[in-house]
Motif scaffolding. Structure first.
Motif, short mmCIF file in Angstrom:
data_model
loop_
_atom_site.label_atom_id
_atom_site.label_comp_id
_atom_site.label_asym_id
_atom_site.label_seq_id
_atom_site.Cartn_x
_atom_site.Cartn_y
_atom_site.Cartn_z
N ALA A 18 13.39 -7.21 33.15
CA ALA A 18 14.72 -6.59 33.06
C ALA A 18 14.66 -5.33 32.20
N ALA A 19 13.92 -5.40 31.09
CA ALA A 19 13.78 -4.22 30.22
C ALA A 19 13.04 -3.11 30.95
N LYS A 20 11.99 -3.45 31.70
CA LYS A 20 11.25 -2.44 32.47
C LYS A 20 12.15 -1.78 33.51
N ALA A 21 13.12 -2.52 34.01
CA ALA A 21 14.05 -1.98 35.01
C ALA A 21 15.15 -1.14 34.37
N GLY A 22 15.15 -1.04 33.02
CA GLY A 22 16.12 -0.20 32.33
C GLY A 22 17.28 -0.94 31.71
N GLU A 23 17.30 -2.26 31.84
CA GLU A 23 18.40 -3.03 31.27
C GLU A 23 18.18 -3.22 29.77
N GLU A 24 19.24 -3.16 29.01
CA GLU A 24 19.15 -3.40 27.57
C GLU A 24 19.14 -4.91 27.33
N VAL A 25 18.10 -5.38 26.64
CA VAL A 25 17.96 -6.81 26.36
C VAL A 25 18.02 -7.01 24.85
N ILE A 26 19.02 -7.76 24.39
CA ILE A 26 19.20 -8.04 22.97
C ILE A 26 18.95 -9.53 22.75
N ILE A 27 18.18 -9.85 21.71
CA ILE A 27 17.96 -11.24 21.34
C ILE A 27 18.80 -11.52 20.10
N ALA A 28 19.55 -12.62 20.16
CA ALA A 28 20.46 -12.96 19.07
C ALA A 28 20.12 -14.31 18.46
#
Length: 77
Positions: A18-28
């Motif tokens: 998902a990150a490679k596809a440009g989506e912002e991924v946040i871990i909480a």
């Protein structure tokens, strides 16, 4: 998208894609964001890019210049 640490451990490969596809991924941790997964830009440089596309003989830089070329080079023409 924001995911929990447990979800991130379980789905790490999917999150990386998902990150490679440009989506912002946040871990909480709970509801508090603590980390972000970002893609590292990949280098597009390819060695030998023009191999087989450049034809003809190039200049021989180790051969002496002709007198006319040398005069042009030195600004004496």
């Amino acid at each position: 998208m924001q995911v929990t640490i447990h979800n991130a451990k379980t789905n790490l490969s999917k999150l990386i894609e998902a990150a490679k596809a440009g989506e912002e991924v946040i871990i909480a941790k709970g509801k508090i964001p603590v980390a972000r997964i970002v893609a590292i830009p990949q280098n597009k440089f390819t060695i030998g890019l023009l191999e087989g596309k450049v034809t003809g003989d190039g200049p021989d830089f180790f051969e002496p210049m002709s007198e006319d070329d040398l005069a042009l080079w030195e600004g004496k023409a």
